[in-house]
Enzyme design. Structure first.
Site, PDB file in Angstrom:
ATOM      1  N   ASP A 195      20.579  62.555  51.221  1.00  0.00           N
ATOM      2  CA  ASP A 195      21.447  61.843  50.740  1.00  0.00           C
ATOM      3  C   ASP A 195      20.139  60.484  50.301  1.00  0.00           C
ATOM      4  OD1 ASP A 195      22.248  59.316  51.230  1.00  0.00           O
ATOM      5  OD2 ASP A 195      20.201  58.593  52.861  1.00  0.00           O
ATOM      6  N   ASP A 250      19.644  57.014  49.225  1.00  0.00           N
ATOM      7  CA  ASP A 250      18.378  55.862  49.491  1.00  0.00           C
ATOM      8  C   ASP A 250      18.183  55.428  50.629  1.00  0.00           C
ATOM      9  OD1 ASP A 250      20.566  53.795  48.101  1.00  0.00           O
ATOM     10  OD2 ASP A 250      22.580  54.164  49.320  1.00  0.00           O
ATOM     11  N   LYS A 289      27.835  40.461  60.296  1.00  0.00           N
ATOM     12  CA  LYS A 289      27.917  41.626  60.285  1.00  0.00           C
ATOM     13  C   LYS A 289      29.007  41.758  59.266  1.00  0.00           C
ATOM     14  CE  LYS A 289      30.189  45.530  62.511  1.00  0.00           C
ATOM     15  NZ  LYS A 289      30.344  46.156  63.158  1.00  0.00           N
ATOM     16  N   ILE A 306      26.733  41.099  55.696  1.00  0.00           N
ATOM     17  CA  ILE A 306      26.294  42.382  55.975  1.00  0.00           C
ATOM     18  C   ILE A 306      27.014  43.536  54.649  1.00  0.00           C
ATOM     19  CG2 ILE A 306      24.674  43.862  56.092  1.00  0.00           C
ATOM     20  CD1 ILE A 306      23.285  41.231  56.409  1.00  0.00           C
ATOM     21  N   ARG A 307      27.915  43.383  55.256  1.00  0.00           N
ATOM     22  CA  ARG A 307      29.121  44.367  54.596  1.00  0.00           C
ATOM     23  C   ARG A 307      29.692  44.501  53.449  1.00  0.00           C
ATOM     24  NH1 ARG A 307      33.483  43.757  58.400  1.00  0.00           N
ATOM     25  NH2 ARG A 307      35.027  42.948  56.958  1.00  0.00           N
ATOM     26  N   ASP A 308      29.584  42.755  53.467  1.00  0.00           N
ATOM     27  CA  ASP A 308      30.247  41.890  51.621  1.00  0.00           C
ATOM     28  C   ASP A 308      29.048  42.484  50.796  1.00  0.00           C
ATOM     29  OD1 ASP A 308      32.760  41.480  52.682  1.00  0.00           O
ATOM     30  OD2 ASP A 308      31.745  39.439  52.918  1.00  0.00           O
ATOM     31  N   VAL A 309      27.159  41.987  51.226  1.00  0.00           N
ATOM     32  CA  VAL A 309      26.638  42.489  49.962  1.00  0.00           C
ATOM     33  C   VAL A 309      27.294  43.460  49.989  1.00  0.00           C
ATOM     34  CG1 VAL A 309      24.069  42.590  50.208  1.00  0.00           C
ATOM     35  CG2 VAL A 309      25.025  40.988  51.552  1.00  0.00           C
ATOM     36  N   HIS A 310      26.895  44.458  50.927  1.00  0.00           N
ATOM     37  CA  HIS A 310      27.439  46.429  49.869  1.00  0.00           C
ATOM     38  C   HIS A 310      28.966  46.353  49.126  1.00  0.00           C
ATOM     39  CE1 HIS A 310      23.152  47.061  52.006  1.00  0.00           C
ATOM     40  NE2 HIS A 310      23.280  46.181  52.712  1.00  0.00           N
ATOM     41  N   ASP A 340      17.878  59.342  56.052  1.00  0.00           N
ATOM     42  CA  ASP A 340      16.833  58.770  56.416  1.00  0.00           C
ATOM     43  C   ASP A 340      17.525  57.685  57.764  1.00  0.00           C
ATOM     44  OD1 ASP A 340      18.978  57.201  54.949  1.00  0.00           O
ATOM     45  OD2 ASP A 340      17.794  55.808  56.422  1.00  0.00           O
TER      46      ASP A 340
END
Length: 579
Positions: free
Chosen positions: A128, A130, A277, A280-284, A415
């Site tokens: 992976d 990250d 949730k 946080i998803r929008d950040v990614h 991870d």
């Protein structure tokens, strides 16, 4: 923790507890001044036999002493005085052991095995990205928290006053469960029991009495636990946070809950959970985090010299390598160029980005698409996966068909225990390696004399209580109750030394955590970082430590903290003499 739990708890478990205590002290005295001469533990049955002989000899010497103490205890008038005499002697012997135990600290760069695995059988290594090849500074978690908090305010119309909350780096640990409907963050052990003292509503602990009343005890039924991947769905009310990226999410949930409670705002916890949730998803998903990291790579990515060394070592050994990550190509390319260099793709036989794990391992419908260096998606059918090319999406079944890389000759590192490892080991027979960055910090804490002293006495005291509880007269019971109170006062200290809110990632007091249970099930080996591979050659076999089951008697000297040191020292000394 494990090396202490076997010998010390066994000292006082059965009727021969004092005999076993003397045995352990005698053996420890024999080995006291020997120091480790090898980083890796070694096994030699000749040396083991010699160690066992020492144990048996010590048992014979201790037998008469233990019997005399037992006779003096039974039937005497001053029961209280005799119990406290045994307590004081046990404490003295435990304190004598601490210097011995302290010489046998655990190397944080060790690779630990849940399942026997030999590197000589591994031909293909997968990674992976990250928190496996790239490690991030705490600045990234602060960035995620701040962006998601601002999204709640701007997009979801949460109160502007939330901007006063800042990220708390040491608030949460990975592996926690969140009760979506009750808005409670907590740690649960391997048997689905809540660890009292680790339940938080907002930023404040919930009393044990309230927790027991809400859950009618401490047990969380299976039907309300999260699904296989730790998600709260299909009627489940618990969400387990297994991703390192989830640390800012847990902190943000706690901060917003705290704000609403402080201001007596009536709110629906389910809505709050879903809004956080989504933020946080929008950040990614919207690339906000990716753009910020790419713009200031040195601030967010820890320099990966050792990751580069591992990849180079594998390449020189002729090993095949591949990368499967959910991150987009531009983000991976920027990070890998910083860690490895512009030619990083030359090290990998296959590179797959935006794989959509864990769906990648189960969904057969998504085909691979080739991505150009400029990020353009091509429309041509993929007949083979070529070195130097970048592929997007796809699925594992197509990956296996195109590469032929199947079974236990493949070792994949990640991870996330669910998204990276679970399906691979359960369905496809790949070997798996879990990267647990928190491991290094926890081992360093366990290596401190403070921790060793605390755990040694806690284990000895527990064994003393277990042994002496059989005496039912009021005087004996009063003494044992005092010991129980002392034990109860000590146990929170063993939690707080790791994290004052939730304790260790791996234990809930004496039991493994739910996280530990999943780790032992889905990872053949685990380590703090892939740099640990640099300490081993490619013929090395990893053996899980054979710790005694509850019904088994500890026999081998290596089950004592000092025992394995003696064996290694004897082997080293014998080799030196022969040379």
């Amino acid at each position: 923790m494990a090396p202490l739990s076997v010998p010390l708890s066994s000292l006082l478990r059965r009727s021969d507890c004092l005999q076993r205590g003397s045995v352990f002290c005698n053996v420890a005295q024999t080995w006291r001044h020997r120091s480790p001469t090898s980083r890796l533990w070694k096994r030699n049955f000749g040396a083991v036999s010699h160690g066992v002989d020492q144990v048996l000899t010590s048992q014979c010497k201790a037998k008469n002493y233990a019997a005399s103490v037992s006779r003096r205890f039974s039937g005497g008038p001053d029961t209280t005085e005799r119990l406290w005499a045994i307590y004081n002697e046990t404490k003295r012997q435990t304190e004598d052991l601490v210097p011995v135990i302290s010489t046998n600290s655990v190397d944080p760069d060790t690779i630990f095995a849940n399942n026997e695995m030999s590197l000589r059988d591994i031909e293909i290594y997968g990674f992976d990205y990250d928190y496996t090849l790239a490690f991030y500074s705490r600045n990234l978690h602060t960035l995620i928290f701040n962006i998601a908090r601002d999204i709640l305010i701007s997009k979801h119309r949460y109160p502007e006053e939330l901007r006063k909350y800042e990220y708390i780096p040491n608030f949460a640990v990975r592996g926690l469960h969140y009760d979506v409907q009750k808005a409670l963050l907590m740690k649960i052990d391997a048997f689905h029991y809540i660890q009292l003292g680790t339940v938080y509503r907002g930023l404040h602990p919930v009393s044990d009495e309230e927790v027991i009343a809400m859950y009618e005890g401490c047990h969380v039924p299976l039907e309300i636990m999260s699904d296989f991947y730790g998600k709260s769905s299909h009627g489940h009310t618990m969400k387990q946070f297994m991703d390192i990226f989830s640390l800012p999410e847990m902190t943000l949930l706690s901060c917003v809950n705290d704000f609403f409670m402080k201001h007596n705002i009536d709110y629906e916890p389910v809505h709050l959970y879903k809004d956080v949730k989504e933020a946080i998803r929008d950040v990614h998903v919207k690339g906000i985090m990716y753009r910020a990291v790419e713009a200031d790579i040195e601030k967010y990515i820890c320099y990966g010299e050792q990751s580069h060394a591992v990849l180079k070592k594998l390449s020189e050994q002729g090993k095949k390598m591949f990368l499967i990550t959910n991150s987009p190509f531009d983000f991976v390319d920027r990070g890998m160029s910083y860690i490895v260099g512009k030619d990083w793709r030359d090290l990998f036989d296959v590179v797959i980005v935006q794989a959509d794990k864990p769906g990648f391992f189960n969904d057969r419908r998504k085909p691979f698409r080739r991505v150009t260096d400029k990020g353009t998606l091509l429309w041509d059918r993929i007949h083979r996966l070529e070195k130097g090319q970048i592929y997007k999406q796809g699925n594992l079944y197509e990956f296996l068909r195109l590469t032929g890389w199947r079974g236990s000759k493949v070792l994949y590192f990640g991870d996330h225990i669910y998204s990276d490892l679970a399906d691979l080991t359960l369905k496809h027979g790949w070997r798996t390696g879990a990267i647990i960055p928190e491991l290094r910090k926890e081992i360093k804490i366990m290596n401190t004399e403070q921790y060793m002293h605390m755990m040694a006495w806690l284990q000895a005291l527990t064994g003393l209580i277990e042994q002496m509880q059989v005496h039912r007269d009021p005087a004996s019971q009063a003494v044992v109750e005092e010991w129980i109170k002392e034990r109860d006062a000590m146990r929170p200290q063993t939690k707080d030394i790791f994290n004052s809110q939730f304790g260790s990632l791996f234990r809930t007091y004496h039991n493994p955590t739910y996280f530990s249970r999943r780790l032992s099930r889905f990872a053949d080996i685990y380590m703090a970082s892939i740099s640990c591979l640099l300490n081993y050659d490619f013929q090395h076999t990893f053996f899980p430590r054979r710790t005694p089951l509850q019904h088994e008697s500890p026999f081998w000297p290596e089950h004592s903290p000092a025992g394995i040191t003696s064996i290694s020292s004897q082997l080293h000394n014998s080799k030196a003499e022969s040379d």
